[in-house]
Enzyme design. Sequence first.
Site, PDB file in Angstrom:
ATOM      1  CE1 TYR A 176      33.527  39.335  41.766  1.00 14.18           C
ATOM      2  CE2 TYR A 176      31.832  40.542  42.953  1.00 14.18           C
ATOM      3  CZ  TYR A 176      32.911  40.529  42.098  1.00 14.18           C
ATOM      4  OH  TYR A 176      33.399  41.712  41.590  1.00 14.18           O
ATOM      5  CE  LYS A 187      34.085  45.049  41.874  1.00  9.98           C
ATOM      6  NZ  LYS A 187      35.067  46.075  41.492  1.00  9.98           N
TER       7      LYS A 187
HETATM    8  N1  LIG Z   1      37.526  40.939  34.825  1.00  2.30           N
HETATM    9  C1  LIG Z   1      36.249  40.826  35.133  1.00  2.30           C
HETATM   10  O1  LIG Z   1      35.622  39.807  34.882  1.00  2.30           O
HETATM   11  C2  LIG Z   1      35.549  41.985  35.793  1.00  2.30           C
HETATM   12  C3  LIG Z   1      34.143  42.037  35.743  1.00  2.30           C
HETATM   13  C4  LIG Z   1      33.485  43.090  36.368  1.00  2.30           C
HETATM   14  C5  LIG Z   1      34.216  44.046  37.033  1.00  2.30           C
HETATM   15  N2  LIG Z   1      35.585  43.968  37.078  1.00  2.30           N
HETATM   16  C6  LIG Z   1      36.314  45.000  37.814  1.00  2.30           C
HETATM   17  O2  LIG Z   1      37.160  45.681  36.931  1.00  2.30           O
HETATM   18  C7  LIG Z   1      38.205  46.288  37.697  1.00  2.30           C
HETATM   19  C8  LIG Z   1      39.538  46.009  37.022  1.00  2.30           C
HETATM   20  O3  LIG Z   1      39.862  44.652  37.103  1.00  2.30           O
HETATM   21  P1  LIG Z   1      40.467  43.824  35.873  1.00  2.30           P
HETATM   22  O4  LIG Z   1      39.541  42.701  35.628  1.00  2.30           O
HETATM   23  O5  LIG Z   1      40.859  44.732  34.789  1.00  2.30           O
HETATM   24  O6  LIG Z   1      41.756  43.132  36.525  1.00  2.30           O
HETATM   25  P2  LIG Z   1      43.278  43.635  36.691  1.00  2.30           P
HETATM   26  O7  LIG Z   1      43.924  42.617  37.548  1.00  2.30           O
HETATM   27  O8  LIG Z   1      43.883  43.906  35.370  1.00  2.30           O
HETATM   28  O9  LIG Z   1      43.111  45.002  37.459  1.00  2.30           O
HETATM   29  C9  LIG Z   1      42.920  45.062  38.866  1.00  2.30           C
HETATM   30  C10 LIG Z   1      43.840  46.134  39.359  1.00  2.30           C
HETATM   31  O10 LIG Z   1      43.635  46.403  40.744  1.00  2.30           O
HETATM   32  C11 LIG Z   1      44.884  46.848  41.222  1.00  2.30           C
HETATM   33  N3  LIG Z   1      44.943  46.923  42.682  1.00  2.30           N
HETATM   34  C12 LIG Z   1      44.675  45.946  43.597  1.00  2.30           C
HETATM   35  N4  LIG Z   1      44.943  46.409  44.835  1.00  2.30           N
HETATM   36  C13 LIG Z   1      45.378  47.694  44.690  1.00  2.30           C
HETATM   37  C14 LIG Z   1      45.822  48.690  45.583  1.00  2.30           C
HETATM   38  N5  LIG Z   1      45.878  48.489  46.925  1.00  2.30           N
HETATM   39  N6  LIG Z   1      46.192  49.889  45.089  1.00  2.30           N
HETATM   40  C15 LIG Z   1      46.144  50.142  43.762  1.00  2.30           C
HETATM   41  N7  LIG Z   1      45.746  49.237  42.855  1.00  2.30           N
HETATM   42  C16 LIG Z   1      45.372  48.024  43.331  1.00  2.30           C
HETATM   43  C17 LIG Z   1      45.816  45.819  40.642  1.00  2.30           C
HETATM   44  O11 LIG Z   1      47.154  46.242  40.752  1.00  2.30           O
HETATM   45  C18 LIG Z   1      45.318  45.752  39.210  1.00  2.30           C
HETATM   46  O12 LIG Z   1      45.952  46.716  38.401  1.00  2.30           O
HETATM   47  C19 LIG Z   1      38.075  45.726  39.110  1.00  2.30           C
HETATM   48  O13 LIG Z   1      37.346  46.653  39.895  1.00  2.30           O
HETATM   49  C20 LIG Z   1      37.237  44.488  38.892  1.00  2.30           C
HETATM   50  O14 LIG Z   1      36.520  44.102  40.049  1.00  2.30           O
HETATM   51  C21 LIG Z   1      36.256  42.954  36.462  1.00  2.30           C
END
Ligand SMILES: NC(=O)c1ccc[n+]([C@@H]2O[C@H](COP(=O)([O-])OP(=O)(O)OC[C@H]3O[C@@H](n4cnc5c(N)ncnc54)[C@H](O)[C@@H]3O)[C@@H](O)[C@H]2O)c1
Length: 258
Positions: free
Chosen positions: A150, A157
């Site tokens: 990570y 985070k």
């Molecule tokens: N998928 C997992 O396992 C998981 C677990 C815990 C937390 N999260 C968190 O959930 C959130 C969403 O992620 P996800 O898993 O749905 O993936 P995802 O790839 O669908 O979404 C991530 C988004 O971040 C956007 N992004 C990145 N840089 C950017 C910028 N400069 N301006 C605007 N947007 C930007 C991307 O375009 C994308 O839409 C994130 O914060 C991620 O860390 C994900």
Amino acid sequence: MLLQGRRGLVFGVANDKSIAWAIARRAVEQGAHVGLSYGDERLERRARPLAESIGAPLLRCDVNDDAQIDAAFEAFGAPIDFVVHSLAYAERDDLTGRFVDTSRAGFRTALEVSAFSFVALARRAVARMNDGGSLLTLSYYGAEKAVPGYGVMGPAKAALEASVRYLAAELGPQGVRVNAVSAGPIKTLAAAGIPGFREMLRQAASVAPLRRGVTAEEVADAALFLLSDLGRAVTGEVLHVDGGYHVLGGAAGGEGEG
Ligand SMILES: NC(=O)c1ccc[n+]([C@@H]2O[C@H](COP(=O)([O-])OP(=O)(O)OC[C@H]3O[C@@H](n4cnc5c(N)ncnc54)[C@H](O)[C@@H]3O)[C@@H](O)[C@H]2O)c1
């Protein structure tokens, strides 16, 4: 209808696997008018049909650019009742290498995109909230513990979760609640960039107290609680939606017993 007549912006839709998409859909089902935001022009092709399917305006917003943030809020208009911040980014090199080798620029990028942007969105949202509101972000267990693979996202985070607490303390007197959902691993575009993600997914599902992984829809249900009046007395909270994984001590490195 838990969000009847509420207006909210959801940031971070990349495709139909995005957690942001699951939350936006759930909010619309519950009566909200939602604006959907995507960060990168290459994602528009996938985001547009999703937005159209729920009657949501689609707004481009790279959160590194203040002018684009302002334009997204202007385009959506006031008042705003909730904002969902579901986005994060770190350079690939800073996830594949050793944490100790994280570059200055890479550290800055991860913190700026993944943590500062929540503060930047909160500032614009609060100025448009008439009668209180709810701000929500997405976090992960790597904020609390050192999770292999990570890397720099962990400190990013951690900064995000601390920002939740500081924003909650400051904005509470205006009736604005600020919370995070800490989700277990879910297969999305962002997750694909994390080295060893498959293993993370497999391990979480096998040792979590509920002995299974979680879905974006389950995260969206928890988000709905925090965005709606069901969560009206909850602020500054990091709500884990991870099958209970975060309560484990030594077992987190081991395997479950079926
Ligand atoms: N998928 C997992 O396992 C998981 C677990 C815990 C937390 N999260 C968190 O959930 C959130 C969403 O992620 P996800 O898993 O749905 O993936 P995802 O790839 O669908 O979404 C991530 C988004 O971040 C956007 N992004 C990145 N840089 C950017 C910028 N400069 N301006 C605007 N947007 C930007 C991307 O375009 C994308 O839409 C994130 O914060 C991620 O860390 C994900």
